[in-house]
Design a protein around this motif. Structure first.
Motif, PDB file in Angstrom:
ATOM      1  N   LEU A   1      12.574  -5.046   2.368  1.00  0.00           N
ATOM      2  CA  LEU A   1      11.197  -4.575   2.258  1.00  0.00           C
ATOM      3  C   LEU A   1      10.219  -5.682   2.639  1.00  0.00           C
ATOM      4  O   LEU A   1       9.306  -5.490   3.455  1.00  0.00           O
ATOM      5  N   CYS A   2      10.423  -6.853   2.061  1.00  0.00           N
ATOM      6  CA  CYS A   2       9.503  -7.972   2.295  1.00  0.00           C
ATOM      7  C   CYS A   2       9.617  -8.535   3.712  1.00  0.00           C
ATOM      8  O   CYS A   2       8.605  -8.847   4.346  1.00  0.00           O
ATOM      9  N   VAL A   3      10.842  -8.636   4.214  1.00  0.00           N
ATOM     10  CA  VAL A   3      11.025  -9.121   5.585  1.00  0.00           C
ATOM     11  C   VAL A   3      10.369  -8.156   6.564  1.00  0.00           C
ATOM     12  O   VAL A   3       9.671  -8.573   7.497  1.00  0.00           O
ATOM     13  N   GLY A   4      10.603  -6.865   6.359  1.00  0.00           N
ATOM     14  CA  GLY A   4       9.984  -5.868   7.244  1.00  0.00           C
ATOM     15  C   GLY A   4       8.471  -5.973   7.247  1.00  0.00           C
ATOM     16  O   GLY A   4       7.828  -5.902   8.304  1.00  0.00           O
ATOM     17  N   TYR A   5       7.907  -6.173   6.077  1.00  0.00           N
ATOM     18  CA  TYR A   5       6.453  -6.294   5.965  1.00  0.00           C
ATOM     19  C   TYR A   5       5.936  -7.511   6.736  1.00  0.00           C
ATOM     20  O   TYR A   5       5.025  -7.401   7.552  1.00  0.00           O
ATOM     21  N   VAL A   6       6.505  -8.684   6.480  1.00  0.00           N
ATOM     22  CA  VAL A   6       5.974  -9.886   7.132  1.00  0.00           C
ATOM     23  C   VAL A   6       6.235  -9.880   8.626  1.00  0.00           C
ATOM     24  O   VAL A   6       5.415 -10.375   9.400  1.00  0.00           O
ATOM     25  N   GLU A   7       7.366  -9.325   9.045  1.00  0.00           N
ATOM     26  CA  GLU A   7       7.613  -9.229  10.480  1.00  0.00           C
ATOM     27  C   GLU A   7       6.606  -8.300  11.138  1.00  0.00           C
ATOM     28  O   GLU A   7       6.140  -8.557  12.248  1.00  0.00           O
ATOM     29  N   ARG A   8       6.261  -7.244  10.461  1.00  0.00           N
ATOM     30  CA  ARG A   8       5.289  -6.284  10.997  1.00  0.00           C
ATOM     31  C   ARG A   8       3.894  -6.915  11.063  1.00  0.00           C
ATOM     32  O   ARG A   8       3.179  -6.760  12.048  1.00  0.00           O
ATOM     33  N   ILE A   9       3.513  -7.627  10.026  1.00  0.00           N
ATOM     34  CA  ILE A   9       2.178  -8.217   9.959  1.00  0.00           C
ATOM     35  C   ILE A   9       2.053  -9.472  10.812  1.00  0.00           C
ATOM     36  O   ILE A   9       1.042  -9.690  11.474  1.00  0.00           O
ATOM     37  N   GLY A  10       3.074 -10.305  10.798  1.00  0.00           N
ATOM     38  CA  GLY A  10       2.967 -11.591  11.482  1.00  0.00           C
ATOM     39  C   GLY A  10       3.792 -11.726  12.735  1.00  0.00           C
ATOM     40  O   GLY A  10       3.702 -12.732  13.422  1.00  0.00           O
ATOM     41  N   GLY A  11       4.597 -10.695  13.009  1.00  0.00           N
ATOM     42  CA  GLY A  11       5.489 -10.762  14.162  1.00  0.00           C
ATOM     43  C   GLY A  11       4.753 -10.726  15.483  1.00  0.00           C
ATOM     44  O   GLY A  11       3.540 -10.536  15.557  1.00  0.00           O
ATOM     45  N   SER A  12       5.482 -10.907  16.534  1.00  0.00           N
ATOM     46  CA  SER A  12       4.874 -10.925  17.863  1.00  0.00           C
ATOM     47  C   SER A  12       5.218  -9.657  18.615  1.00  0.00           C
ATOM     48  O   SER A  12       6.045  -8.861  18.209  1.00  0.00           O
ATOM     49  N   GLY A  13       4.580  -9.485  19.717  1.00  0.00           N
ATOM     50  CA  GLY A  13       4.899  -8.420  20.648  1.00  0.00           C
ATOM     51  C   GLY A  13       4.605  -7.043  20.106  1.00  0.00           C
ATOM     52  O   GLY A  13       3.591  -6.781  19.487  1.00  0.00           O
TER      53      GLY A  13
END
Length: 196
Positions: free
Chosen positions: A176-188
């Motif tokens: 849940l947390c990884v998905g959130y931060v990847e979505r908010i801070g991820g690239s592309g």
């Protein structure tokens, strides 16, 4: 003083908040009531001190995990953070459960807010060093992560969840947390679709 705090949590776990007394704590700690009163004015101050110590230990674990993972890939950061928090809460699960129920008695929300702020500052500082993510406001992301981890852990511990469920929590909460931060801070593509 450590013996008194340890005795307080032991009595709280064994007898509950309503049966916790300074006399019981002093007896359990092996000190006189007079000695106890040199450090603590009453039952309320005993419980507040134990709650503050517990929260300080949890935040210390979070701060250490954040410091150790500065500059790590985002997934590693958040996985380490989630695992460290869960491990810290279940290390002494009886203490965690007892202090959830005792929090209202001692204005626990004030203690929790102070601890949460410390944890959020550590998380934000860690997130700002992620080599594979950029956050518009790391403090907001840290607030969301802190809240997202605390709620489910508290709910399961208060419900007396069995060990297999806690093990599943580790996996689910991390994703849940990884998905959130990847979505908010991820690239592309992930970041370009936020807000759609």
């Amino acid at each position: 003083m450590t013996a008194i705090l340890d005795a307080t949590i032991q009595v709280l776990i064994r007898d509950g908040l309503t049966r916790l007394t300074t006399t019981r704590v002093a007896t359990r700690a092996g000190v006189s009531v007079g000695t106890l009163y040199q450090y603590f004015a009453d039952k309320r101050s005993l419980v507040a001190a134990v709650k503050q110590r517990h929260l300080g230990e949890i935040v210390g674990v979070v701060e250490q995990a954040c410091a150790m993972n500065r500059g790590a890939p985002l997934r590693v950061m958040v996985t380490s953070l989630c695992h460290a928090f869960i491990d810290a809460k279940i290390r002494r699960v009886d203490e965690s459960r007892a202090l959830y129920s005792a929090g209202a008695e001692v204005d626990g929300d004030v203690l929790v807010r102070a601890a949460s702020l410390r944890a959020q500052q550590a998380i934000a500082a860690m997130l700002a060093t992620a080599p594979d993510a950029t956050f518009e406001d790391p403090a907001v992301t840290a607030l969301m992560l802190s809240t997202a981890t605390t709620g489910p852990v508290q709910a399961l511990l208060e419900a007396g969840a069995p060990a297999p469920m806690v093990a599943l929590l580790r996996t689910h909460l991390t994703e849940l947390c990884v998905g959130y931060v990847e979505r908010i801070g991820g690239s592309g593509a992930a970041r370009s679709t936020v807000g759609r």
